[in-house]
Design an enzyme around this catalytic site. Structure first.
Site, PDB file in Angstrom:
ATOM      1  N   ALA A   1      16.454 -32.477 -78.462  1.00  0.00           N
ATOM      2  CA  ALA A   1      17.366 -33.219 -79.321  1.00  0.00           C
ATOM      3  C   ALA A   1      16.609 -33.766 -80.519  1.00  0.00           C
ATOM      4  O   ALA A   1      15.375 -33.770 -80.536  1.00  0.00           O
ATOM      5  CB  ALA A   1      18.010 -34.372 -78.554  1.00  0.00           C
ATOM      6  N   MET A   2      17.372 -34.245 -81.524  1.00  0.00           N
ATOM      7  CA  MET A   2      16.763 -34.689 -82.778  1.00  0.00           C
ATOM      8  C   MET A   2      17.422 -35.965 -83.291  1.00  0.00           C
ATOM      9  O   MET A   2      18.640 -36.075 -83.317  1.00  0.00           O
ATOM     10  CB  MET A   2      16.884 -33.552 -83.799  1.00  0.00           C
ATOM     11  CG  MET A   2      16.345 -33.881 -85.172  1.00  0.00           C
ATOM     12  SD  MET A   2      14.556 -34.184 -85.117  1.00  0.00           S
ATOM     13  CE  MET A   2      14.393 -35.325 -86.484  1.00  0.00           C
ATOM     14  N   GLU A   3      16.581 -36.889 -83.729  1.00  0.00           N
ATOM     15  CA  GLU A   3      17.006 -38.262 -84.046  1.00  0.00           C
ATOM     16  C   GLU A   3      17.510 -38.478 -85.471  1.00  0.00           C
ATOM     17  O   GLU A   3      17.440 -39.613 -85.968  1.00  0.00           O
ATOM     18  CB  GLU A   3      15.816 -39.195 -83.799  1.00  0.00           C
ATOM     19  CG  GLU A   3      14.638 -39.078 -84.803  1.00  0.00           C
ATOM     20  CD  GLU A   3      13.513 -38.148 -84.360  1.00  0.00           C
ATOM     21  OE1 GLU A   3      13.775 -37.227 -83.559  1.00  0.00           O
ATOM     22  OE2 GLU A   3      12.377 -38.341 -84.829  1.00  0.00           O
ATOM     23  N   ASN A   4      18.036 -37.463 -86.158  1.00  0.00           N
ATOM     24  CA  ASN A   4      18.534 -37.644 -87.527  1.00  0.00           C
ATOM     25  C   ASN A   4      19.300 -38.955 -87.679  1.00  0.00           C
ATOM     26  O   ASN A   4      20.125 -39.293 -86.838  1.00  0.00           O
ATOM     27  CB  ASN A   4      19.479 -36.502 -87.896  1.00  0.00           C
ATOM     28  CG  ASN A   4      18.975 -35.160 -87.432  1.00  0.00           C
ATOM     29  OD1 ASN A   4      17.894 -34.751 -87.815  1.00  0.00           O
ATOM     30  ND2 ASN A   4      19.735 -34.502 -86.573  1.00  0.00           N
TER      31      ASN A   4
ATOM     32  N   HIS B   1      15.949 -41.846 -75.766  1.00  0.00           N
ATOM     33  CA  HIS B   1      14.803 -41.513 -76.619  1.00  0.00           C
ATOM     34  C   HIS B   1      15.237 -41.363 -78.081  1.00  0.00           C
ATOM     35  O   HIS B   1      14.664 -41.990 -78.974  1.00  0.00           O
ATOM     36  CB  HIS B   1      14.149 -40.221 -76.103  1.00  0.00           C
ATOM     37  CG  HIS B   1      13.004 -39.741 -76.930  1.00  0.00           C
ATOM     38  ND1 HIS B   1      11.688 -39.991 -76.605  1.00  0.00           N
ATOM     39  CD2 HIS B   1      12.974 -39.012 -78.075  1.00  0.00           C
ATOM     40  CE1 HIS B   1      10.902 -39.448 -77.510  1.00  0.00           C
ATOM     41  NE2 HIS B   1      11.653 -38.844 -78.420  1.00  0.00           N
ATOM     42  N   GLU B   2      16.238 -40.541 -78.313  1.00  0.00           N
ATOM     43  CA  GLU B   2      16.660 -40.300 -79.707  1.00  0.00           C
ATOM     44  C   GLU B   2      17.231 -41.574 -80.311  1.00  0.00           C
ATOM     45  O   GLU B   2      17.006 -41.872 -81.476  1.00  0.00           O
ATOM     46  CB  GLU B   2      17.662 -39.147 -79.801  1.00  0.00           C
ATOM     47  CG  GLU B   2      17.213 -37.819 -79.176  1.00  0.00           C
ATOM     48  CD  GLU B   2      15.822 -37.363 -79.572  1.00  0.00           C
ATOM     49  OE1 GLU B   2      15.327 -37.757 -80.645  1.00  0.00           O
ATOM     50  OE2 GLU B   2      15.208 -36.597 -78.794  1.00  0.00           O
TER      51      GLU B   2
ATOM     52  N   HIS C   1      14.494 -43.922 -81.422  1.00  0.00           N
ATOM     53  CA  HIS C   1      13.846 -43.520 -82.676  1.00  0.00           C
ATOM     54  C   HIS C   1      14.460 -44.221 -83.888  1.00  0.00           C
ATOM     55  O   HIS C   1      13.836 -44.270 -84.946  1.00  0.00           O
ATOM     56  CB  HIS C   1      13.985 -42.006 -82.894  1.00  0.00           C
ATOM     57  CG  HIS C   1      12.873 -41.179 -82.317  1.00  0.00           C
ATOM     58  ND1 HIS C   1      11.544 -41.512 -82.448  1.00  0.00           N
ATOM     59  CD2 HIS C   1      12.890 -39.999 -81.642  1.00  0.00           C
ATOM     60  CE1 HIS C   1      10.794 -40.575 -81.862  1.00  0.00           C
ATOM     61  NE2 HIS C   1      11.582 -39.649 -81.364  1.00  0.00           N
TER      62      HIS C   1
ATOM     63  N   GLU D   1       6.440 -40.554 -81.644  1.00  0.00           N
ATOM     64  CA  GLU D   1       6.777 -39.889 -80.382  1.00  0.00           C
ATOM     65  C   GLU D   1       6.133 -40.567 -79.168  1.00  0.00           C
ATOM     66  O   GLU D   1       6.782 -40.767 -78.148  1.00  0.00           O
ATOM     67  CB  GLU D   1       6.419 -38.400 -80.445  1.00  0.00           C
ATOM     68  CG  GLU D   1       7.239 -37.599 -81.468  1.00  0.00           C
ATOM     69  CD  GLU D   1       8.744 -37.659 -81.244  1.00  0.00           C
ATOM     70  OE1 GLU D   1       9.195 -38.128 -80.167  1.00  0.00           O
ATOM     71  OE2 GLU D   1       9.496 -37.247 -82.153  1.00  0.00           O
TER      72      GLU D   1
HETATM   73  N1  BES Z   1      11.842 -35.546 -82.916  1.00  0.00           N
HETATM   74  C1  BES Z   1      11.942 -34.833 -81.695  1.00  0.00           C
HETATM   75  C2  BES Z   1      12.601 -33.498 -81.833  1.00  0.00           C
HETATM   76  C3  BES Z   1      11.806 -32.441 -82.562  1.00  0.00           C
HETATM   77  C4  BES Z   1      10.578 -32.070 -82.139  1.00  0.00           C
HETATM   78  C5  BES Z   1      12.298 -31.794 -83.629  1.00  0.00           C
HETATM   79  C6  BES Z   1       9.868 -31.083 -82.799  1.00  0.00           C
HETATM   80  C7  BES Z   1      11.590 -30.829 -84.295  1.00  0.00           C
HETATM   81  C8  BES Z   1      10.373 -30.460 -83.890  1.00  0.00           C
HETATM   82  C9  BES Z   1      12.731 -35.616 -80.651  1.00  0.00           C
HETATM   83  O1  BES Z   1      12.746 -36.978 -80.842  1.00  0.00           O
HETATM   84  C10 BES Z   1      12.069 -35.373 -79.335  1.00  0.00           C
HETATM   85  O2  BES Z   1      10.982 -35.819 -79.158  1.00  0.00           O
HETATM   86  N2  BES Z   1      12.726 -34.659 -78.440  1.00  0.00           N
HETATM   87  C11 BES Z   1      12.191 -34.250 -77.180  1.00  0.00           C
HETATM   88  C12 BES Z   1      12.810 -34.948 -76.013  1.00  0.00           C
HETATM   89  C13 BES Z   1      12.296 -36.300 -75.714  1.00  0.00           C
HETATM   90  C14 BES Z   1      13.060 -36.926 -74.577  1.00  0.00           C
HETATM   91  C15 BES Z   1      10.816 -36.345 -75.430  1.00  0.00           C
HETATM   92  C16 BES Z   1      12.506 -32.784 -77.045  1.00  0.00           C
HETATM   93  O3  BES Z   1      13.278 -32.284 -77.868  1.00  0.00           O
HETATM   94  O4  BES Z   1      11.992 -32.142 -76.154  1.00  0.00           O
HETATM   95 ZN    ZN Z   2      11.062 -37.980 -80.141  1.00  0.00          ZN
END
Ligand code: BES
Ligand code: ZN
Length: 876
Positions: A266-269, A301-302, A305, A324
Site C-alpha cells: 500500500a501507499m501513503e499518498n 501503517h499508511e 505516515h 519507514e
Molecule cells: N511507502 C510504502 C510503499 C512503497 C514502497 C511504495 C516502495 C513504493 C515503493 C508504504 O508505506 C509501505 O511501507 N508499505 C509496505 C507495508 C507496510 C505495512 C510495511 C508494503 O507495501 O509492503
Molecule cells: Zn511505509
C-alpha cells in the site's frame, strides 16, 4: 548526485536543489489511448545557487511543448534526454508550463500513471512521478498541488486526487472534470490520482479537537461488501495515534482506494492512500485471520505516515528509514496494543531473524541508512524497514516511553512541513533526554548483524555473579571493520523458584537494561546466594545474535518460568534448535534420529496447559522454520534440514497424538468473531491440525475432512486445505483443491490463497506442478500478487523442490526473472532474492545458482533494478 560511469548515487554527494517549486497545477486529460498532462509550475531560483540551468527528471514521456510565462520555448533553449529535460537560462522567478503525452494503458511497470483493470491509478514513490511529467523528482522539493482531472463520465464517474475537492462539472462529449487542491506542501512521491467506476463506502471520524473527518473507501463494485474491516481499522488507527502520539489528522477527508495490480502492499499518498486489494479487502467468509491482522497493520501503517512521512518527509532516499523504520515501529506498537504484545513481538523477531539477518549476511547487505544505491527501489528492504524499526525501538528502550514521546513531539514540531534526516530524528531524541547518542548512530551507518557472546561466573563464597559480554560484527560489503555498537540488553536473574534477584548494579531492580557500549564489558552483581539462570535480551531488546551456553535443563526452566513472555518463547526456540541440529547431524551421517523425551515432554505440557494464552501456545508448538535453520547454518544442507524438520514434526504428531487431538477438540467453536480471543482459538485448533498432518492417520483424515466441509470461515477452510495438502494424500488434496476452486473461483483474493497453499507445499507441488499453475486461466503473469503467490512462494517457501539438485528450479526462476524484467523490473529484481543467497549452500548448488545469476547478467537491456542485484551478488 549521479556518478555517471557506474550510475551510482551517493549520500555524500547530496546537494540541495537549485530551484524551488512554489506551486504546481497539474491537468490530466484521460483517454483510451493515452493521457495528456499539462504541468504548470511556479519556479523560483534558490538564492544561494549560481546555476540558471533547471534539470528536470522525466522518463518515457512524449514532450509536446515547453513555455515560460506563456511564451513557447525554442528547442535550442532545452535538451531532452532519456532521463530528463534541462532548460538553460531560466529566469529567477517564472511560470513554467510543460505538456506531455503518456501511455498509461501500456504501463506494465506499475510505476507512474497506469491502468489496473478498468481504473486509472498512480504509484509515484520512489521515482514514479517522473513517468507522469518532467519535474524535480526528489523528496526535498515540496510544493502545493492543484490537480484537474478530465475523463469520460460514464467510464470514470470517480475522479480523485490529494486534498480537498474544490470544483467539478460536466463537459461536452460525455466528459466531466474535477479539481482537487492539497493545502499541505508535499514532495511529488506523495501525489496520487485515481479515475474509475467505483463503489464508495463512507464513514466519519471526529478528531480529538472535535473536527469531523470524512472517511471514504473506494473499491470495484464487486467488492462492495469487503470494506467494513478496513474502515474500522482506520478509525482505530486514528484514535490510537491521537492517544499515543498526540497526532491528529489534518485534512477534512481521508480516502483509500483498492487496486488489483500493485507492486507493493500500500501507499501513503496524502489524503488518498492506494492499497493493493489483498491488503484492504476483507469479509468473514473469504478472509483468513492472518489476513485480517495484516490489513489492520497496513491500514495503520499508511495512516501513521500522515505524520511520520508526509507532514515530516525525507530529505533524500538515503533517509528512507526515517519514515519507514519509524512507521513500522509505530504500527507494531499499535498491533501490540490491539492484540497481544508478546505474540506480535514473537512474529516480528522471527521475521527479523530469518529474513533480515539473512539479508544482512548476504551480498545486498546495507546499513539502515545506506551510503549509495544504483536503484532506490532495491532499498525498500527488511533492513530499512524492520531493522530500522528495531533501531527506533532501542531508542524507546534507552529513553523510556515518556522521553521518547517528548522526542517525537519535538521532532514533529521542529520539522513540520520539512524534509528531514535520520540525524534530525536522533538529535530530537538526544535533546529531550540529554543522552549522548553519537555512538548510538552507528546503528544507522554500519551494516551486518552484531553478535554478543555472554558468559557467566558465580562465586558462591562472595555471593557474586558476574556476566561477561563481548560484541563483534562480521564484515559486510564495503565495511571490513566495525566499531562497537550501543546495545541495550534487558536482563534478569532467575532463582531456583522462578523468582527474580534484585540487581545490585541496577539499584536493586529485578529487570534492568544494561548498555553494552565497549567491545568487552562485565557486570558484577552482588548479594546472589545461589547460582541463578540469566534471562538475557528480554523482549529482544536489540537486533543482535546473542549467544550464551545454556544447558537443556536451563532452557527448560526458562521456558516454564521466565516472567518475560518473549524469552519463554525464545527458550523454546533454542531448545528446538538444539534438538533439530542434533537430528540434522545424524541425518547427514545416515543415522536414525529422535527428539529427546525431555523436549517432547515439555511440548506435551504446553499443549495440555489450559491456562496459557492460546495464541502463545500456537507459537510454542511451531518448530523453527527451515529458513531460520538455513540462516543459522554455516553451510546449509537443505535436504538434511528439511528431512530433520519433517522427522521431528512426525514424531511430535505421533507421540503427542492424544494431546493434540484433545486440544483440537477443546478449541472448537468461535466460528465467526474477529476478537483476538476468538482468532486465538481458531489459530490453536489449526496449529494442532497442521502438526497432526505430519502423521496423517485415519483420525487426522477424518478431522481434516470434517473441518473442511463444516468450515464457517476462511481460516478453518484454508487450514484444513493446507493440512490435507501437507499430509501427502494427493487424491484427497486434489479433491479439496477442486472443491475450493469451484466455490471461490470468482474471488481474486481467495484465488491468491488457492495458488499459494499449493505452491508452498513441498509434498505436493514440484516444479512441473508450478509450471502447470502458471498455465491456469486464473494465473496472470503481469499481476504481482499472482506472480508472488506462485513463483515467489515456490522459490521462498517450497525449499525441497526449489533446491532440487538438478538445478531445474533455479533455471526456471531465472527464466521468469528474465521474462519479467522487460515488463516489471521492480518485481523481477525482488524475485531474484533467493538466487543471491548462493553462499549459504554446498559447492554444487553454489555453482548452479551462480550460473543462473550469470545468465541473467548477460540479458540484453537489463534493468537497473536487476543489474544492481545481480552484479552485487556475483562479486567474490
Ligand atoms: N511507502 C510504502 C510503499 C512503497 C514502497 C511504495 C516502495 C513504493 C515503493 C508504504 O508505506 C509501505 O511501507 N508499505 C509496505 C507495508 C507496510 C505495512 C510495511 C508494503 O507495501 O509492503
Ligand atoms: Zn511505509
Amino acid at each position: 548526485m549521479k556518478d555517471a560511469a557506474a550510475n551510482i548515487t551517493y549520500l555524500k554527494d547530496y546537494q540541495k536543489p537549485n530551484f524551488l517549486v512554489e506551486s504546481i497545477s497539474l491537468s490530466f486529460k484521460l483517454f483510451e489511448d493515452g493521457a495528456e498532462v499539462t504541468n504548470l509550475m511556479h519556479v523560483v531560483k534558490d538564492l544561494d545557487s549560481e546555476s540558471t540551468e533547471l534539470a528536470l527528471d522525466g522518463e518515457e514521456l512524449e514532450l509536446r511543448s515547453v513555455s515560460i510565462d506563456g511564451a513557447l520555448l525554442n528547442s535550442d533553449r532545452y535538451l531532452v534526454t532519456e532521463s530528463g529535460l534541462s532548460i538553460s537560462d531560466m529566469p529567477a522567478d517564472c511560470q513554467l508550463e510543460i505538456v506531455t503525452w503518456i501511455k498509461p494503458q501500456e504501463n506494465k511497470r506499475l510505476e507512474g500513471l497506469y491502468k489496473s483493470s478498468t481504473m486509472f491509478c498512480t504509484q509515484c514513490e520512489a521515482e514514479g512521478f517522473r513517468r507522469i511529467t518532467y519535474y524535480l523528482d526528489r523528496p526535498d522539493v515540496l510544493t502545493i498541488f492543484t490537480t484537474r482531472i478530465e475523463a469520460d463520465k460514464s467510464l470514470y464517474p470517480n475522479l480523485l486526487s490529494n486534498g480537498n475537492l474544490i470544483e467539478s462539472g460536466e463537459l461536452d462529449g460525455g466528459r466531466h472534470f474535477a479539481v482537487w487542491n492539497d493545502p499541505f506542501p508535499k514532495p511529488c512521491y506523495l501525489f496520487a490520482l485515481v479515475a474509475g467506476n467505483l463503489h464508495c463506502q463512507k464513514d466519519t471520524f471526529t478528531t480529538m479537537s472535535g473536527r469531523e473527518v470524512r472517511l471514504e473507501i473506494f473499491v470495484e463494485h464487486k467488492n462492495s461488501t469487503k470494506c467494513d474491516y478496513a474502515l474500522d481499522a482506520l478509525k482505530r488507527s486514528m484514535k490510537w495515534d491521537e492517544e499515543v502520539y498526540g497526532r491528529e489528522y489534518d485534512l477534512d477527508i481521508f480516502m483509500i482506494v483498492a487496486v488489483d495490480d500493485f507492486n507493493m502492499g500500500a501507499m501513503e499518498n496524502k489524503g488518498l492512500n492506494i492499497f493493493n486489494s489483498s491488503c484492504v479487502l476483507a469479509k468473514p467468509d473469504t478472509t483468513t485471520d492472518a489476513s485480517y491482522q495484516r490489513i489492520e497493520a497496513i491500514v495503520a501503517h499508511e495512516y501513521f505516515h500522515n505524520w511520520s512521512g508526509n507532514r515530516v518527509t525525507c530529505r533524500d532516499w538515503f533517509q528512507l528509514s526515517l519514515k519507514e523504520g519509524f512507521t513500522v515501529f509505530r504500527d507494531a506498537e499499535f498491533s501490540a496494543d490491539m492484540n497481544s504484545r508478546v505474540v506480535k513481538r514473537v512474529e516480528d523477531v522471527a521475521l527479523l531473524r530469518t529474513a533480515q539477518f539473512a539479508e544482512d549476511a548476504g551480498p545486498m547487505s546495507h546499513p539502515v541508512r545506506p551510503a549509495s544505491y544504483m536503484e532506490i527501489s532495491n532499498f525498500y528492504t527488511l533492513t530499512v524497514y524492520e531493522k530500522g524499526a528495531e533501531v527506533v525501538r532501542m531508542l524507546h528502550t534507552l529513553l523510556g516511553a515518556e522521553l521518547f514521546r517528548k522526542g517525537s513531539d519535538l521532532y514533529f514540531d521542529r520539522h513540520d512541513g520539512q524534509a528531514a534526516t535520520t540525524d534530525d530524528f536522533v538529535a530530537a531524541m538526544q535533546e529531550v533526554s540529554g543522552k549522548d547518542l553519537s555512538q548510538f548512530k552507528r546503528w544507522y551507518t554500519q551494516s551486518g548483524t552484531p553478535r554478543v557472546n555472554v558468559s557467566s561466573e558465580f562465586d558462591a563464597q562472595a555471593q557474586t555473579y558476574t556476566l561477561h559480554f563481548e560484541q563483534s560484527c562480521p564484515p559486510t560489503p564495503q565495511q571490513e571493520v566495525k566499531e562497537p555498537f550501543v546495545i541495550p540488553i534487558e536482563l534478569a536473574l532467575l532463582n531456583g523458584d522462578g523468582g527474580e534477584q534484585a540487581l545490585s548494579a541496577f539499584g536493586g531492580q529485578k529487570s534492568a537494561v544494561f548498555e553494552l557500549t565497549e567491545k568487552t564489558q562485565s557486570i558484577v552483581l552482588e548479594g546472589i546466594p545461589e547460582e541463578p539462570i540469566p534471562s538475557l535480551l528480554r523482549g529482544f531488546s536489540a537486533p543482535v545474535k546473542l549467544n550464551y551456553n545454556y544447558t537443556q535443563h536451563q532452557l527448560l526452566f526458562l521456558m516454564a518460568n521466565d516472567s518475560d513472555g518473549f524469552n519463554r518463547w525464545d527458550a523454546a526456540q533454542s531448545l528446538a534448535l538444539l534438538e533439530l541440529n542434533a537430528i540434522v547431524s545424524t541425518v547427514k551421517n545416515g543415522g536414525n534420529a529422535q527428539l529427546s523425551s525431555a523436549y517432547v515432554g515439555a511440548i506435551r505440557s504446553i499443549i495440555s496447559n489450559e491456562s496459557l494464552d492460546k495464541a502463545m501456545v500456537s507459537k510454542l508448538l511451531q518448530l523453527p522454520s527451515a529458513a531460520y535453520l538455513i540462516e543459522l547454518a554455516e553451510e546449509a544442507d537443505v535436504d538434511a534440514i528439511c528431512t530433520a524438520r519433517n522427522l521431528a514434526r512426525k514424531q511430535l504428531a505421533f507421540d503427542l497424538q492424544k494431546e493434540l487431538v484433545a486440544c483440537y477438540q477443546r478449541n472448537q467453536g468461535c466460528e465467526k468473531g474477529l476478537s483476538y480471543a476468538e482468532m486465538s482459538v481458531r489459530g490453536l485448533r489449526n496449529t494442532c491440525l497442521a502438526l497432526l498432518s505430519a502423521n496423517a492417520n485415519d483420525e487426522f483424515m477424518s478431522l481434516c475432512r470434517k473441518q473442511f466441509v463444516n468450515a464457517q470461515n476462511m481460516t478453518d477452510q484454508v487450514g484444513a486445505l493446507s493440512a490435507m495438502i501437507a499430509s501427502g494424500n494427493k487424491q484427497d488434496a486434489d479433491d479439496l483443491l477442486a472443491r475450493f476452486y469451484d466455490q471461490w473461483k470468482e474471488d481474486a483474493q481467495v484465488m491468491e490463497l488457492w495458488f499459494s497453499v499449493q505452491s508452498s507445499a513441498s509434498s505436493y507441488a514440484d516444479l512441473t506442478h508450478i509450471q502447470s499453475l502458471m498455465e491456469h486461466p486464473d494465473f496472470d503473469f503481469l499481476n504481482p500478487n499472482k506472480l508472488r503467490s506462485v513463483v515467489g512462494v515456490f522459490a521462498n517457501q517450497n525449499l525441497e523442490n526449489f533446491h532440487k539438485l538438478d538445478g531445474s528450479a533455479y533455471a526456471f526462476l531465472a527464466d521468469q526473472i528474465i521474462k519479467l524484467d522487460d515488463l516489471n523490473p521492480q518485481i523481477a529484481s525482488r524475485l531474484a532474492t533467493p538466487l543471491t543467497r548462493w553462499k549459504k549452500y554446498n559447492p554444487a548448488r553454489q555453482a548452479l545458482l551462480r550460473s543462473q545469476l550469470t545468465r541473467i547478467q548477460g540479458k540484453s537491456n537489463l534493468s537497473k533494478d536487476l543489474r544492481e542485484v545481480v552484479d552485487k551478488s556475483l562479486v567474490s
